[in-house]
Design a protein around this motif. Sequence first.
Motif, mmCIF file in Angstrom:
data_model
loop_
_atom_site.group_PDB
_atom_site.id
_atom_site.type_symbol
_atom_site.label_atom_id
_atom_site.label_comp_id
_atom_site.label_asym_id
_atom_site.label_seq_id
_atom_site.Cartn_x
_atom_site.Cartn_y
_atom_site.Cartn_z
ATOM 1 N N LEU A 233 0.468 -1.254 -0.036
ATOM 2 C CA LEU A 233 0.082 -0.124 -0.037
ATOM 3 C C LEU A 233 0.949 1.318 0.245
ATOM 4 O O LEU A 233 0.552 2.185 -0.662
ATOM 5 N N TYR A 234 1.591 1.286 0.959
ATOM 6 C CA TYR A 234 2.697 2.488 0.949
ATOM 7 C C TYR A 234 3.372 2.818 -0.860
ATOM 8 O O TYR A 234 3.320 3.911 -1.009
ATOM 9 N N LYS A 235 3.907 1.281 -1.451
ATOM 10 C CA LYS A 235 4.288 1.399 -2.880
ATOM 11 C C LYS A 235 3.632 1.824 -3.704
ATOM 12 O O LYS A 235 3.472 3.558 -4.628
ATOM 13 N N ALA A 236 1.854 1.370 -3.679
ATOM 14 C CA ALA A 236 1.438 2.384 -4.135
ATOM 15 C C ALA A 236 0.666 3.384 -4.159
ATOM 16 O O ALA A 236 0.383 4.725 -5.256
ATOM 17 N N ALA A 237 1.128 4.134 -3.280
ATOM 18 C CA ALA A 237 -0.309 4.913 -2.586
ATOM 19 C C ALA A 237 0.662 6.724 -2.677
ATOM 20 O O ALA A 237 0.572 7.348 -3.096
ATOM 21 N N LEU A 238 2.681 6.030 -2.098
ATOM 22 C CA LEU A 238 3.636 7.325 -2.689
ATOM 23 C C LEU A 238 4.392 7.289 -3.127
ATOM 24 O O LEU A 238 5.036 8.160 -2.807
ATOM 25 N N ARG A 239 3.865 6.222 -3.923
ATOM 26 C CA ARG A 239 5.143 6.798 -5.084
ATOM 27 C C ARG A 239 6.336 5.657 -4.975
ATOM 28 O O ARG A 239 7.639 5.805 -5.886
ATOM 29 N N VAL A 240 6.905 5.762 -4.086
ATOM 30 C CA VAL A 240 8.586 5.204 -3.616
ATOM 31 C C VAL A 240 8.465 3.453 -3.071
ATOM 32 O O VAL A 240 7.381 3.329 -2.539
ATOM 33 N N PRO A 241 9.420 2.934 -3.589
ATOM 34 C CA PRO A 241 9.958 1.825 -2.094
ATOM 35 C C PRO A 241 9.916 1.992 -1.192
ATOM 36 O O PRO A 241 10.740 2.958 -0.419
ATOM 37 N N PRO A 242 8.921 1.575 -0.336
ATOM 38 C CA PRO A 242 9.350 1.318 1.527
ATOM 39 C C PRO A 242 10.218 0.877 1.627
ATOM 40 O O PRO A 242 10.072 0.044 1.202
ATOM 41 N N LEU A 243 11.043 1.085 3.021
ATOM 42 C CA LEU A 243 12.371 0.669 3.497
ATOM 43 C C LEU A 243 12.014 0.025 4.760
ATOM 44 O O LEU A 243 11.557 1.343 5.368
ATOM 45 N N ARG A 244 12.026 -0.885 5.132
ATOM 46 C CA ARG A 244 11.664 -1.662 6.416
ATOM 47 C C ARG A 244 13.709 -0.772 7.310
ATOM 48 O O ARG A 244 14.350 -1.349 6.793
ATOM 49 N N VAL A 245 13.252 -0.654 8.040
ATOM 50 C CA VAL A 245 14.411 -0.756 9.657
ATOM 51 C C VAL A 245 14.431 -1.579 10.619
ATOM 52 O O VAL A 245 13.351 -0.876 11.729
ATOM 53 N N ALA A 246 15.598 -2.262 10.815
ATOM 54 C CA ALA A 246 14.676 -3.088 11.850
ATOM 55 C C ALA A 246 16.958 -2.654 12.873
ATOM 56 O O ALA A 246 17.214 -2.969 11.966
ATOM 57 N N PRO A 247 16.436 -3.240 14.664
ATOM 58 C CA PRO A 247 17.490 -2.882 14.695
ATOM 59 C C PRO A 247 18.896 -4.977 14.597
ATOM 60 O O PRO A 247 18.283 -5.221 14.583
ATOM 61 N N ARG A 248 19.628 -4.033 14.180
ATOM 62 C CA ARG A 248 20.932 -5.369 14.692
ATOM 63 C C ARG A 248 20.932 -5.743 13.097
ATOM 64 O O ARG A 248 21.842 -6.859 12.381
ATOM 65 N N ILE A 249 19.490 -5.095 11.952
ATOM 66 C CA ILE A 249 19.588 -6.197 10.918
ATOM 67 C C ILE A 249 19.862 -4.766 10.001
ATOM 68 O O ILE A 249 20.597 -4.907 8.497
ATOM 69 N N GLY A 250 19.139 -3.418 10.013
ATOM 70 C CA GLY A 250 19.900 -2.875 9.407
ATOM 71 C C GLY A 250 18.281 -2.500 8.265
ATOM 72 O O GLY A 250 17.468 -2.312 8.838
ATOM 73 N N VAL A 251 18.539 -1.647 7.054
ATOM 74 C CA VAL A 251 17.944 -1.594 6.102
ATOM 75 C C VAL A 251 17.500 -2.450 4.794
ATOM 76 O O VAL A 251 18.778 -2.423 4.072
ATOM 77 N N GLU A 252 16.915 -2.788 5.053
ATOM 78 C CA GLU A 252 16.588 -3.847 3.861
ATOM 79 C C GLU A 252 15.478 -3.217 2.814
ATOM 80 O O GLU A 252 14.761 -2.374 2.476
ATOM 81 N N ARG A 253 15.824 -3.143 0.974
ATOM 82 C CA ARG A 253 15.797 -3.082 0.403
ATOM 83 C C ARG A 253 14.193 -4.603 -0.269
ATOM 84 O O ARG A 253 13.838 -5.426 -0.276
#
Length: 253
Positions: A233-253
Motif C-alpha cells: 500500500l505504501y508503494k502504491a500510494a506514495l510512489r516510492v518503494p518503502p524501506l524497513r528498518v530493524a535493529p541489528r539488521i539495518g535497512v532492507e530493500r
Amino acid sequence: MLLGGCAGTPNQRRAEPYRFDTVSNSCRQSPANCAALAGKETVGTTLAAAATTGYVVVRALEDPARDLVEAILVECADLARSEVLLRHRRDFAAQSPTREECNQQVRDATGRRVNRAALLGTEMHLVALRCAKERLGMLRPGGFSLEPHYRYDSESGRTTHIPEKDVAALRESGNASELWGTLAPDVVIHAGSPFQIQAVYDFKFPCFHLDGMPRWDTYPPEHPHQKLNQGQLYKAALRVPPLRVAPRIGVER
C-alpha cells in the motif's frame, strides 16, 4: 506496530556504521551537500502544484543524503531496542525475551491486555521516533516528517496529505475514527513538504529473534485496504518503494 515474523531470505542493505558525529562532520566538510541534506532544495512550480492540488509528488533521495539518513535510522532502531529491553530486564529470564515471553499477556499503559511483543514494539517505536526527531532535525531541518497521514483512493490512484493540525484536531475532538484507513509511515523524507516525498521508512522490531527482517503487516478483514499488506500500500500510494528498518539488521530493500 505488532512485531511480525521474518522474511525467508532477505536482501538486506545495512547502512554503514556512521556515528552521528560523523554525519554532522560530513556536512561541515562538504558544504555543497548540506543544502540537499537539510531539505532546502528549490522545488519551484512542482511543489507549488502539489500543495495546490493536494497530490503527492516524488523526487528521489540520492546519495550521500540517503546513506546519512539511513545511518541515523539504524542507530535509532538499535538504541530503541537496547533502551526498552533494559527497561524490562526483570521481565525476562535472559537478556532478551524468548518466544514464550513475547507471547505472554500483559497490560499496556492504558490497561489493555496485549501480548508482550506488542507492548515492547510500541515502546520501541516511541523511542526510535524520538531519536529520529532529534537527529534528523539536526541533519535536515524541515526535510522530514514523522508519522505524516495520507489518504489513498485506490480507484482513482489519488493520494492526499492530511495536515498535522487537522490530524490533531480530529483526535482532540474525539473524531479520530475519521483517520481510519489513512496511511502513517514512521518516517517520510521530503524536500520541504510532505507533498514532495523522497523516501519512506518504517521501523520494525522483532521480539524474540533478529535473524531476518520482519514482514510487512497485512491489513485485517473489513479494513479499507484489506487485500494489501503495508508495504504494498505504501508503494502504491506514495510512489516510492518503502524501506524497513530493524535493529541489528539495518535497512532492507
